[in-house]
Enzyme design. Structure first.
Site, PDB file in Angstrom:
ATOM      1  N   CYS A 162       0.850  -1.248   0.019  1.00 45.07           N
ATOM      2  CA  CYS A 162      -0.094   0.188  -0.019  1.00 45.07           C
ATOM      3  C   CYS A 162       0.830   1.366   0.038  1.00 45.07           C
ATOM      4  CB  CYS A 162      -0.952  -0.061   1.178  1.00 45.07           C
ATOM      5  SG  CYS A 162      -1.823   1.525   1.076  1.00 45.07           S
ATOM      6  N   VAL A 181      -9.912  -1.920 -10.264  1.00 45.35           N
ATOM      7  CA  VAL A 181      -9.591  -0.704  -9.692  1.00 45.35           C
ATOM      8  C   VAL A 181      -8.118  -0.338 -10.092  1.00 45.35           C
ATOM      9  CG1 VAL A 181      -9.059   0.475  -7.419  1.00 45.35           C
ATOM     10  CG2 VAL A 181     -10.912  -0.952  -7.608  1.00 45.35           C
ATOM     11  N   LEU A 217      -7.726   0.792 -13.924  1.00 43.00           N
ATOM     12  CA  LEU A 217      -8.397   1.870 -14.431  1.00 43.00           C
ATOM     13  C   LEU A 217      -7.470   3.225 -13.558  1.00 43.00           C
ATOM     14  CD1 LEU A 217     -12.387   1.138 -14.087  1.00 43.00           C
ATOM     15  CD2 LEU A 217     -10.640   1.348 -16.098  1.00 43.00           C
ATOM     16  N   HIS A 254     -23.967  24.438   2.409  1.00 38.27           N
ATOM     17  CA  HIS A 254     -24.173  25.024   1.069  1.00 38.27           C
ATOM     18  C   HIS A 254     -23.486  26.101   0.786  1.00 38.27           C
ATOM     19  CE1 HIS A 254     -26.658  26.031  -2.504  1.00 38.27           C
ATOM     20  NE2 HIS A 254     -26.584  27.307  -2.287  1.00 38.27           N
TER      21      HIS A 254
END
Length: 466
Positions: free
Chosen positions: A42, A184, A187, A445
């Site tokens: 990783c 995964v 891509l 918002h």
């Protein structure tokens, strides 16, 4: 012989988190890792370096592809690939050094070398010079991770035919990169090199990309990648590869049978998945054997051998770093008598393309197959204010809720920064929230996160924004 409470085989996300948690809980812990650095696949050659290149390549593509110009930013970028790789490597080094610091802080010993189980509670570590160190422990945790799955007829040399490690360290931008496998890894790395100027062709055995994800989400992502220049050959298989000094010739056939075609590329990435790294561990010395895929069985992270535990990619479940981390903590907590557990129903998955795809829970297809009655709430990013003004409107948020109770069953997101937003629904689902709970929760918002609320509102057809 050095004696420990627990010895962990492997220094990846599962192993190093297990070691740190063991230290935090007062156990004398040793982590056996043969790489020159901690962090496993990783941190060293997977999640972290790929994200560094995805980030850099996305900014380059924005500058080159007209996105900056549309925003009124006039630049003439040039690619310095060597510097891009350098900053990637520097980022990785910083992370791996951070794990070393945490080991020291929590009094964890890093035993450098490769571990072999010699019997119950016994591990021999062989270092790079051939020296051997003997360890004993009440408990042993196997966290040795996984490696790329090879493809018969396509021999990886990391010169012209690459695995994921080789694709992270190319010295030039491919003219034509063929990616074998539309999952995964394929891509994401295909996206890096496409943004930097490569022609990218993806060959996939199945008739869809992203096997296992919600079909509607996968189709949406495929359309977007197609607009970006990806070419897909679905329902196809590569049967052979012939390399030369300048490239590779691939023989590609329909998966269902039919006439073959030859594809020329200067580089090929084999990304058909990963397999557990369990060979040569001495499993037979404690009466353990893997299945035909190389995986070890577990029951609550325990193997059938007393005192031997297993976590991460070497056992069942998705091969994801955060799954391994959860298992690491639960496993060590069980060792000290705590009630550690992992909720496997709520492990999110993410594809870090542009747009991103993130999901948690079952796909719509799985719910249908189970006969589960559910309601659907969807909201497109084309109707989200922040996404509109940022010119990143592809994708949607989809919430699936139980038809009777309104409990959220799963969420599937395709869009900008959805990897950062899926966590909201992970928390909500951990507390068995209803779609109404999210619909009644105020969101700031203008943000992309409002799409999550609007999708929940739309479970009852009550979305309000445009």
């Amino acid at each position: 012989m050095s004696t420990y409470d627990v010895v962990i085989l492997g220094g990846g996300p599962g192993g190093y988190n297990a070691a740190i948690r063991a230290g935090q809980l007062g156990l004398k812990a040793a982590c056996v890792e043969g790489r020159a650095t901690l962090g496993g696949t990783c941190l060293n050659v997977g999640c972290m370096p790929s994200k560094a290149l995805l980030h850099a390549s996305e900014l380059y593509d924005a500058a080159m592809g007209g996105e900056f110009a549309n925003l009124g930013i006039e630049v003439k970028p040039s690619l310095n690939l060597a510097q891009m790789m350098k900053q990637k490597d520097e980022s990785v080094t910083g992370l791996t050094k951070g794990i070393e610091f945490l080991f020291r802080k929590n009094k964890v010993d890093w035993i450098k070398g490769w571990g072999h189980i010699d019997g119950p509670g016994k591990v021999t570590v062989t270092d790079s010079a051939g020296g051997k160190t003997e360890l004993s422990a009440k408990d042993i945790i196997i966290a040795t991770g996984s490696e790329p799955t090879p493809l018969p007829g396509v021999d990886i040399d990391n010169q012209r035919i690459l695995d994921s490690t080789g694709a992270l360290s190319l010295k030039e931008v491919p003219k034509h990169l063929v990616v074998i496998g539309a999952g995964v890894i394929g891509l994401e790395l295909g996206s890096v090199w496409r943004r930097l100027g490569a022609q990218v062709t993806v060959v996939e055995f199945l008739d869809r990309i992203c096997p296992g994800v919600d079909v509607e989400a996968g189709k949406t992502l495929q359309r977007s990648l197609g607009k970006q220049g990806f070419s897909f050959k679905l329902g196809s298989k590569v049967t052979s590869a012939t390399t030369s000094a300048n490239g590779v010739q691939l023989r590609v056939e329909p998966a269902a049978g039919g006439e073959a075609e030859l594809i020329e590329a200067d580089y090929v990435l084999v990304a058909i998945g990963r397999r557990p790294y369990t060979q040569g561990l001495g499993l037979e010395n404690v009466g353990l054997a893997t299945d035909k895929r190389g995986m070890l069985e577990n029951k609550g992270h325990r193997t059938q051998a007393p005192g031997v535990w297993v976590i991460g990619d070497v056992t069942s479940g998705p091969m994801l770093a955060h799954k391994a981390e959860d298992e690491a903590m639960a496993c060590v907590e069980q060792i000290v008598g705590k009630a550690g557990e992992v909720n496997y129903e709520l492990i999110p998955s993410v594809i870090y393309t542009k747009p991103e795809l993130a999901s948690v829970g079952k796909t719509e297809e799985q719910l249908k197959a189970e006969g589960r009655a559910y309601k659907v709430g969807k909201f497109p990013f084309t109707a989200n204010s922040r996404a509109k003004i940022n010119h990143e409107t592809e994708g949607f948020a989809k919430v699936l809720a139980d038809e009777r109770t309104d409990e959220i069953l799963s969420v599937h997101l395709v869009g900008p920064s959805v990897s950062e937003m899926i966590g909201e629904y992970c928390v909500a689902m951990e507390f068995s929230a209803s779609a109404e709970d999210i619909a009644l929760t105020c969101h700031p918002h203008p943000t992309r996160s409002e799409a999550l609320r609007q999708a929940a509102m739309n479970v009852e057809g009550m979305a309000t924004q445009m």
